[in-house]
Enzyme design. Structure first.
Site, PDB file in Angstrom:
ATOM      1  N   ASP A   1      -5.128  -8.094  -2.920  1.00 57.57           N
ATOM      2  CA  ASP A   1      -5.397  -7.864  -1.672  1.00 57.57           C
ATOM      3  C   ASP A   1      -6.898  -8.461  -1.419  1.00 57.57           C
ATOM      4  O   ASP A   1      -6.858  -9.742  -0.970  1.00 57.57           O
ATOM      5  CB  ASP A   1      -5.306  -6.425  -1.506  1.00 57.57           C
ATOM      6  CG  ASP A   1      -5.178  -5.879   0.165  1.00 57.57           C
ATOM      7  OD1 ASP A   1      -5.439  -7.046   0.824  1.00 57.57           O
ATOM      8  OD2 ASP A   1      -5.363  -4.800   0.199  1.00 57.57           O
TER       9      ASP A   1
ATOM     10  N   HIS B   1       0.807  -1.492  -0.086  1.00 59.02           N
ATOM     11  CA  HIS B   1       0.063   0.064  -0.024  1.00 59.02           C
ATOM     12  C   HIS B   1       1.018   1.395   0.155  1.00 59.02           C
ATOM     13  O   HIS B   1       0.790   2.060  -1.049  1.00 59.02           O
ATOM     14  CB  HIS B   1      -1.108  -0.028   1.132  1.00 59.02           C
ATOM     15  CG  HIS B   1      -1.804  -1.029   1.490  1.00 59.02           C
ATOM     16  ND1 HIS B   1      -2.609  -1.259   0.078  1.00 59.02           N
ATOM     17  CD2 HIS B   1      -2.179  -1.982   2.122  1.00 59.02           C
ATOM     18  CE1 HIS B   1      -3.474  -2.498   0.497  1.00 59.02           C
ATOM     19  NE2 HIS B   1      -3.132  -2.979   1.653  1.00 59.02           N
TER      20      HIS B   1
END
Length: 459
Positions: free
Chosen positions: A333, A282
């Protein structure tokens, strides 16, 4: 006995209508594969398939690497789109699903999810695995039962896996940085201490050809500062990949700054976590100093655009990270969608929205992030390129679907990246063996049903 991607077999020959070689689209490419599951020879400019070759019509790419996955999040798709909220309210739904899983039900779900990935052209997944124990924290007779279920699921779905065994010890940083005790839903994530985590992770059986073991630090809020070095050292002594959620939320940054007087990135650097083997996931809310630290350490960054937009996390500074020296990879994810082609173009299109300019990455650069650079982040440097000596892992994208029809050869890569979807994946080959043929999984013939049954069983 399950067949792993590298199972011994006779060599095979594939003829690619088009293939992406060294950043260019070539026509009439022959790929010879050996009994060891590697490419033995690459030939170009053959207008028609040789007699012994299996034709792959469309654009053949190196297999895609999904560098960040939480397999059980796939059960949330759709249900978390009801109403509004934040990352933190979404997380409560995650905990409810996590509480239902057993080794058997996790195997069934992960097998279906990994089969969905194979259908999307993914040949290797990085599973960020922290669902270690039974509800309430009770240990299974096999302390790694859940990890072994994931490894078996990948084998039976025909893809490779890097199991990133994750240290998740606390529910928050705590007032003095010692870590707040896990909440009840988090007890099955925690080993108590980093030393106990290391002991359990060291017992993981990862000796099959399709699996490699790595480590992960869930985040600076879930691993107290005094424990970070233990996880980093475990990975360093094994030359294993080390991944970490970094600055996904501003609340994490604020808490870290308040308690430690520094950003999460600086805290990781001060405890020896950042290196060339490390991948930050991220990296959404960074300071200029954070970007310099990550680039200076040659730490990779895995962007997960479809999840970051789904959870309203924000847009990470990917171009600045790359210019600073960080290598980019991509992951799906939470599996809001499983589509690495969408992740590629989302990284570019998100940046266009922010910068109001176009062309931050070429199609070739985005493809490298999803192939070669993703495999490198997962500890598979011998994968991600269509070259002799590399693993025979590749996928073919149709150029004649309603989305891709009209493509011309010289811009076939641009068509794949900016127009195709996972639904356009026609073939997936792992270790020289067909896993997906003509859009159908060869070992899991009804993937939608497998997903529905596995998710439905969770109640």
């Amino acid at each position: 006995m399950p067949m792993t991607p590298a199972t011994q077999q006779a060599g095979r020959t594939y003829w690619c209508e088009y293939a992406w070689l060294n950043g260019l689209v070539e026509s009439g490419v022959v790929l010879h594969t050996g009994a060891d599951g590697k490419i033995t020879e690459v030939r170009t400019a053959l207008d028609a398939p040789p007699q012994d070759a299996e034709p792959l019509r469309g654009l053949t790419l190196p297999g895609l690497a999904n560098a960040h996955s939480h397999a059980f999040h796939r059960a949330l798709r759709g249900t978390v789109q009801v109403g509004s909220g934040t990352f933190w309210t979404w997380r409560e739904t995650v905990y409810r699903v996590a509480s239902e899983l057993t080794p058997d039900s996790y195997y069934a779900l992960a097998r279906a999810v990994y089969a969905e990935m194979a259908l999307a052209g993914i040949t290797c997944v990085g599973e960020f695995h922290y669902l270690h124990h039974a509800p309430g924290g009770e240990r299974y007779d096999d302390p790694n039962a859940m990890g072994h279920a994931l490894i078996a699921a990948a084998a039976d779905a025909g893809i490779r896996i890097t199991l990133l065994d994750t240290a998740y010890l606390a529910s928050g940083i705590g007032r003095h940085g010692a870590g707040e005790p896990p909440t009840r839903p988090q007890l099955r994530f925690s080993d108590g201490t980093a030393d106990a985590w290391a002991e359990r992770a060291g017992g993981l059986r990862a000796d099959a050809d399709h699996v490699r073991a790595g480590a992960a630090i869930h985040s600076v809020r879930a691993v107290p500062a005094r424990e970070l070095g233990t996880v980093a050292e475990w990975a360093r002594t094994r030359s294993a990949p080390l991944h970490v959620h970094l600055s996904e939320q501003t609340a994490e940054n604020d808490a870290c700054q308040e308690v430690h007087g520094r950003t999460p990135t600086r805290l990781l650097a001060d405890h020896g976590v950042l290196s060339r083997r490390t991948t930050a996931v991220h990296a959404t809310h960074l300071t200029d100093g954070d970007i310099a630290l990550l680039g200076g350490a040659s730490t990779g960054v895995c962007m997960c655009p479809t999840t970051e937009r789904d959870l309203a996390d924000g847009i990470g500074p990917a171009p600045r990270l790359e210019r600073a020296g960080a290598t980019l990879s991509l992951g799906s994810d939470s599996h809001a969608v499983v589509d690495l082609l969408e992740e590629m173009r989302a990284m570019e299109l998100n940046e266009r929205l922010r910068a109001r300019t176009r062309g931050h990455w070429t199609a070739a650069q985005l493809l490298r992030a999803a192939t070669e650079q993703g495999h490198e982040a997962l500890g598979w440097p011998e994968s991600g390129r269509l070259e002799a000596g590399m693993l025979a892992d590749f996928t073919t994208v149709a150029l004649d679907s309603v989305r891709t029809a009209g493509a011309i050869a010289r811009t076939a890569a641009e068509t794949a990246v900016f127009a195709a979807t996972a639904a356009d994946v026609r073939h997936t080959v792992v270790g020289g063996r067909h896993i997906v043929r003509d859009g159908s999984h060869t070992a899991v013939p009804d993937v939608p049903r497998a997903l529905a049954e596995a998710i439905g069983a969770l109640g």
